[in-house]
Design a protein around this motif. Structure first.
Motif, PDB file in Angstrom:
ATOM      1  N   MET A   1       0.832  -1.194   0.000  1.00  0.00           N
ATOM      2  CA  MET A   1       0.000   0.000   0.000  1.00  0.00           C
ATOM      3  C   MET A   1       0.872   1.252   0.000  1.00  0.00           C
ATOM      4  O   MET A   1       1.817   1.356   0.782  1.00  0.00           O
ATOM      5  CB  MET A   1      -0.901   0.018   1.241  1.00  0.00           C
ATOM      6  CG  MET A   1      -1.802   1.240   1.339  1.00  0.00           C
ATOM      7  SD  MET A   1      -2.657   1.365   2.933  1.00  0.00           S
ATOM      8  CE  MET A   1      -1.287   1.747   4.030  1.00  0.00           C
ATOM      9  N   ALA A   2       0.538   2.196  -0.864  1.00  0.00           N
ATOM     10  CA  ALA A   2       1.244   3.471  -0.885  1.00  0.00           C
ATOM     11  C   ALA A   2       0.765   4.336   0.283  1.00  0.00           C
ATOM     12  O   ALA A   2      -0.434   4.407   0.567  1.00  0.00           O
ATOM     13  CB  ALA A   2       1.006   4.185  -2.201  1.00  0.00           C
ATOM     14  N   ILE A   3       1.707   4.978   0.961  1.00  0.00           N
ATOM     15  CA  ILE A   3       1.349   5.899   2.034  1.00  0.00           C
ATOM     16  C   ILE A   3       0.656   7.126   1.459  1.00  0.00           C
ATOM     17  O   ILE A   3      -0.335   7.620   2.004  1.00  0.00           O
ATOM     18  CB  ILE A   3       2.605   6.319   2.818  1.00  0.00           C
ATOM     19  CG1 ILE A   3       3.195   5.117   3.552  1.00  0.00           C
ATOM     20  CG2 ILE A   3       2.288   7.448   3.791  1.00  0.00           C
ATOM     21  CD1 ILE A   3       2.272   4.519   4.601  1.00  0.00           C
ATOM     22  N   LEU A   4       1.166   7.616   0.340  1.00  0.00           N
ATOM     23  CA  LEU A   4       0.607   8.781  -0.344  1.00  0.00           C
ATOM     24  C   LEU A   4       0.543   8.504  -1.833  1.00  0.00           C
ATOM     25  O   LEU A   4       1.529   8.061  -2.422  1.00  0.00           O
ATOM     26  CB  LEU A   4       1.472  10.023  -0.079  1.00  0.00           C
ATOM     27  CG  LEU A   4       1.180  11.262  -0.929  1.00  0.00           C
ATOM     28  CD1 LEU A   4      -0.203  11.837  -0.596  1.00  0.00           C
ATOM     29  CD2 LEU A   4       2.261  12.327  -0.721  1.00  0.00           C
ATOM     30  N   SER A   5      -0.611   8.767  -2.428  1.00  0.00           N
ATOM     31  CA  SER A   5      -0.778   8.663  -3.885  1.00  0.00           C
ATOM     32  C   SER A   5      -1.299  10.005  -4.391  1.00  0.00           C
ATOM     33  O   SER A   5      -2.363  10.455  -3.959  1.00  0.00           O
ATOM     34  CB  SER A   5      -1.766   7.554  -4.256  1.00  0.00           C
ATOM     35  OG  SER A   5      -1.306   6.296  -3.826  1.00  0.00           O
ATOM     36  N   LEU A  53      -3.733  24.078   2.004  1.00  0.00           N
ATOM     37  CA  LEU A  53      -4.159  24.665   0.741  1.00  0.00           C
ATOM     38  C   LEU A  53      -5.140  23.724   0.046  1.00  0.00           C
ATOM     39  O   LEU A  53      -5.140  22.523   0.303  1.00  0.00           O
ATOM     40  CB  LEU A  53      -2.952  24.899  -0.180  1.00  0.00           C
ATOM     41  CG  LEU A  53      -1.864  25.864   0.313  1.00  0.00           C
ATOM     42  CD1 LEU A  53      -0.656  25.791  -0.618  1.00  0.00           C
ATOM     43  CD2 LEU A  53      -2.393  27.280   0.400  1.00  0.00           C
ATOM     44  N   LYS A  54      -5.940  24.274  -0.833  1.00  0.00           N
ATOM     45  CA  LYS A  54      -6.872  23.489  -1.631  1.00  0.00           C
ATOM     46  C   LYS A  54      -6.339  23.363  -3.053  1.00  0.00           C
ATOM     47  O   LYS A  54      -5.909  24.352  -3.656  1.00  0.00           O
ATOM     48  CB  LYS A  54      -8.264  24.136  -1.654  1.00  0.00           C
ATOM     49  CG  LYS A  54      -8.949  24.187  -0.298  1.00  0.00           C
ATOM     50  CD  LYS A  54      -9.311  22.791   0.197  1.00  0.00           C
ATOM     51  CE  LYS A  54     -10.093  22.859   1.498  1.00  0.00           C
ATOM     52  NZ  LYS A  54     -10.396  21.507   2.042  1.00  0.00           N
ATOM     53  N   ALA A  55      -6.392  22.159  -3.592  1.00  0.00           N
ATOM     54  CA  ALA A  55      -5.971  21.939  -4.975  1.00  0.00           C
ATOM     55  C   ALA A  55      -7.002  22.519  -5.935  1.00  0.00           C
ATOM     56  O   ALA A  55      -8.201  22.549  -5.638  1.00  0.00           O
ATOM     57  CB  ALA A  55      -5.785  20.448  -5.239  1.00  0.00           C
ATOM     58  N   SER A  56      -6.530  22.980  -7.091  1.00  0.00           N
ATOM     59  CA  SER A  56      -7.455  23.443  -8.130  1.00  0.00           C
ATOM     60  C   SER A  56      -8.146  22.266  -8.797  1.00  0.00           C
ATOM     61  O   SER A  56      -9.316  22.345  -9.163  1.00  0.00           O
ATOM     62  CB  SER A  56      -6.699  24.283  -9.174  1.00  0.00           C
ATOM     63  OG  SER A  56      -6.110  25.425  -8.566  1.00  0.00           O
ATOM     64  N   SER A  57      -7.427  21.168  -8.950  1.00  0.00           N
ATOM     65  CA  SER A  57      -8.007  19.933  -9.495  1.00  0.00           C
ATOM     66  C   SER A  57      -7.057  18.778  -9.187  1.00  0.00           C
ATOM     67  O   SER A  57      -5.950  18.977  -8.695  1.00  0.00           O
ATOM     68  CB  SER A  57      -8.240  20.044 -11.008  1.00  0.00           C
ATOM     69  OG  SER A  57      -7.020  20.237 -11.700  1.00  0.00           O
ATOM     70  N   GLY A  58      -7.492  17.573  -9.506  1.00  0.00           N
ATOM     71  CA  GLY A  58      -6.708  16.384  -9.188  1.00  0.00           C
ATOM     72  C   GLY A  58      -7.106  15.841  -7.833  1.00  0.00           C
ATOM     73  O   GLY A  58      -8.012  16.357  -7.157  1.00  0.00           O
ATOM     74  N   SER A  59      -6.432  14.761  -7.422  1.00  0.00           N
ATOM     75  CA  SER A  59      -6.785  14.118  -6.158  1.00  0.00           C
ATOM     76  C   SER A  59      -5.548  13.495  -5.522  1.00  0.00           C
ATOM     77  O   SER A  59      -4.497  13.374  -6.149  1.00  0.00           O
ATOM     78  CB  SER A  59      -7.850  13.037  -6.388  1.00  0.00           C
ATOM     79  OG  SER A  59      -7.332  12.011  -7.227  1.00  0.00           O
ATOM     80  N   TYR A  60      -5.700  13.095  -4.266  1.00  0.00           N
ATOM     81  CA  TYR A  60      -4.629  12.388  -3.566  1.00  0.00           C
ATOM     82  C   TYR A  60      -5.249  11.516  -2.489  1.00  0.00           C
ATOM     83  O   TYR A  60      -6.358  11.769  -2.006  1.00  0.00           O
ATOM     84  CB  TYR A  60      -3.613  13.355  -2.973  1.00  0.00           C
ATOM     85  CG  TYR A  60      -4.172  14.317  -1.961  1.00  0.00           C
ATOM     86  CD1 TYR A  60      -4.065  14.071  -0.602  1.00  0.00           C
ATOM     87  CD2 TYR A  60      -4.795  15.497  -2.367  1.00  0.00           C
ATOM     88  CE1 TYR A  60      -4.576  14.955   0.334  1.00  0.00           C
ATOM     89  CE2 TYR A  60      -5.311  16.392  -1.440  1.00  0.00           C
ATOM     90  CZ  TYR A  60      -5.187  16.116  -0.103  1.00  0.00           C
ATOM     91  OH  TYR A  60      -5.710  16.993   0.822  1.00  0.00           O
ATOM     92  N   GLN A  61      -4.519  10.461  -2.155  1.00  0.00           N
ATOM     93  CA  GLN A  61      -4.966   9.533  -1.122  1.00  0.00           C
ATOM     94  C   GLN A  61      -3.878   9.382  -0.063  1.00  0.00           C
ATOM     95  O   GLN A  61      -2.683   9.484  -0.367  1.00  0.00           O
ATOM     96  CB  GLN A  61      -5.286   8.156  -1.714  1.00  0.00           C
ATOM     97  CG  GLN A  61      -6.493   8.130  -2.627  1.00  0.00           C
ATOM     98  CD  GLN A  61      -6.859   6.711  -3.051  1.00  0.00           C
ATOM     99  OE1 GLN A  61      -6.004   5.834  -3.150  1.00  0.00           O
ATOM    100  NE2 GLN A  61      -8.135   6.475  -3.289  1.00  0.00           N
ATOM    101  N   LEU A  62      -4.314   9.144   1.163  1.00  0.00           N
ATOM    102  CA  LEU A  62      -3.413   8.833   2.265  1.00  0.00           C
ATOM    103  C   LEU A  62      -3.759   7.458   2.807  1.00  0.00           C
ATOM    104  O   LEU A  62      -4.939   7.160   3.037  1.00  0.00           O
ATOM    105  CB  LEU A  62      -3.543   9.878   3.374  1.00  0.00           C
ATOM    106  CG  LEU A  62      -3.015  11.280   3.054  1.00  0.00           C
ATOM    107  CD1 LEU A  62      -3.413  12.273   4.145  1.00  0.00           C
ATOM    108  CD2 LEU A  62      -1.498  11.266   2.883  1.00  0.00           C
ATOM    109  N   PHE A  63      -2.764   6.613   2.942  1.00  0.00           N
ATOM    110  CA  PHE A  63      -2.947   5.248   3.453  1.00  0.00           C
ATOM    111  C   PHE A  63      -3.952   4.461   2.601  1.00  0.00           C
ATOM    112  O   PHE A  63      -4.726   3.663   3.114  1.00  0.00           O
ATOM    113  CB  PHE A  63      -3.415   5.281   4.916  1.00  0.00           C
ATOM    114  CG  PHE A  63      -2.536   6.112   5.810  1.00  0.00           C
ATOM    115  CD1 PHE A  63      -1.307   5.628   6.241  1.00  0.00           C
ATOM    116  CD2 PHE A  63      -2.917   7.382   6.205  1.00  0.00           C
ATOM    117  CE1 PHE A  63      -0.480   6.403   7.056  1.00  0.00           C
ATOM    118  CE2 PHE A  63      -2.109   8.158   7.025  1.00  0.00           C
ATOM    119  CZ  PHE A  63      -0.883   7.670   7.447  1.00  0.00           C
ATOM    120  N   GLY A  64      -3.948   4.727   1.286  1.00  0.00           N
ATOM    121  CA  GLY A  64      -4.793   3.980   0.359  1.00  0.00           C
ATOM    122  C   GLY A  64      -6.242   4.410   0.336  1.00  0.00           C
ATOM    123  O   GLY A  64      -7.072   3.746  -0.303  1.00  0.00           O
TER     124      GLY A  64
END
Length: 296
Positions: A1-5, A53-64
């Motif tokens: 599992m990636a910690i951050l994606s 901060l808030k992203a303008s677009s895109g996404s990210y995950q923490l701990f999957g």
């Protein structure tokens, strides 16, 4: 599992694009360096991940999983200059930090031992060196024993002794199994402490992956002549040259490892009207590869 994606993350400030579709993954139990010159988007990226901060677009995950505040509470952070009371001791400052975070104080002694400040635990913050102040800031991030740490320029402004202290501390924390994500503009720092790296330039991700793979591979040929600019133009067109840059008054040309023929290069330059005053093969190093990546 990636910690951050991180997936196609973008951040705009009006017409200025601070992040331009950045994507990478941070594996578990690594030291992940986000490397780039000032203004490349490193701090913006970490600010988005930690919900500053808030992203303008895109996404990210923490701990999957899609990131939440509950996930972020599992992460120890050092994103800004340490903000402690100068007249209070290390113990007193950490008690205040623990209260703000809603944590207990049972691990303060252990944290101070980890950052090598136990002997100075009752000294006022104002008496600390810059390196000690930064170690205390890392100690604050360690409260609650998080498995993941996020640092923004952890050695910024420190003298060589302070830098060495922080590097040793990061290595020790990594040896304990913690995942560390750190932004830095110092190539030497990434080379010495990181296992993985993402390289940013003006908001664009140039490359990412294990350090040994990102900085692997090429041989570098150094050349010099009476006209460096003309030499750069000529060797940039050499059939097997991958990248040519000027560094320290010489032209450095990257070739796939094991393919360099110095005699052929010398003859090629001579036939193009360039007489070389220097021609030497050297193995690629971090600095040369970094310049190849960022000077495109």
């Amino acid at each position: 599992m990636a910690i951050l994606s991180v997936d196609n993350l973008k951040k705009n400030y009006g017409k200025i694009a601070a992040l331009k579709g950045v994507s990478f993954k941070v594996p578990n139990s690594c030291v992940y360096g986000i490397l780039g010159p000032n203004g490349s988007g490193k701090t913006t990226l970490l600010g988005i991940i930690m919900n500053v901060l808030k992203a303008s677009s895109g996404s990210y995950q923490l701990f999957g999983e899609p990131a939440t505040d509950a996930h972020r509470k599992k992460i120890g952070t050092l994103l800004e200059t340490p903000n402690f009371y100068h007249y209070l001791s290390a113990v007193q400052n950490l008690k205040i930090t623990a209260a703000i975070k809603g944590l207990g104080t049972d691990d303060i002694e252990h944290v101070l031992a980890t950052v090598d400040l136990l002997k100075r635990k009752d000294s006022p913050f104002s008496s600390y060196s810059l390196g000690m102040k930064q170690r205390l800031a890392i100690g604050a991030a360690l409260l609650g024993n998080p498995d993941v740490l996020v640092f923004d320029e952890p050695t910024n402004g420190l003298d060589p002794v302070g830098i060495a202290e922080i590097r040793t501390l990061i290595k020790n924390l990594s040896a304990q199994g913690k995942t560390i994500i750190m932004a830095s503009h110092l190539l030497d720092e990434v080379e010495k402490v990181c296992t993985h790296v993402a390289i940013l330039k003006q908001g664009t991700l140039l490359t990412s992956g294990p350090v040994k793979e990102v900085f692997a591979g090429n041989d570098i040929v150094q050349l010099a002549s009476s006209s460096i600019d003309a030499l750069l133009n000529i060797v940039s067109q050499y059939p097997t040259a991958q990248q040519a840059t000027i560094l320290n008054g010489m032209v450095e040309v990257a070739f796939t490892a094991g393919t360099v023929d110095l005699a052929a290069i010398n003859q090629y330059c001579f036939e193009k009207g360039i007489v070389l005053s220097h021609l030497q093969l050297k193995k690629s190093n971090f600095e040369s590869k970094f310049l190849q990546l960022t000077n495109n």
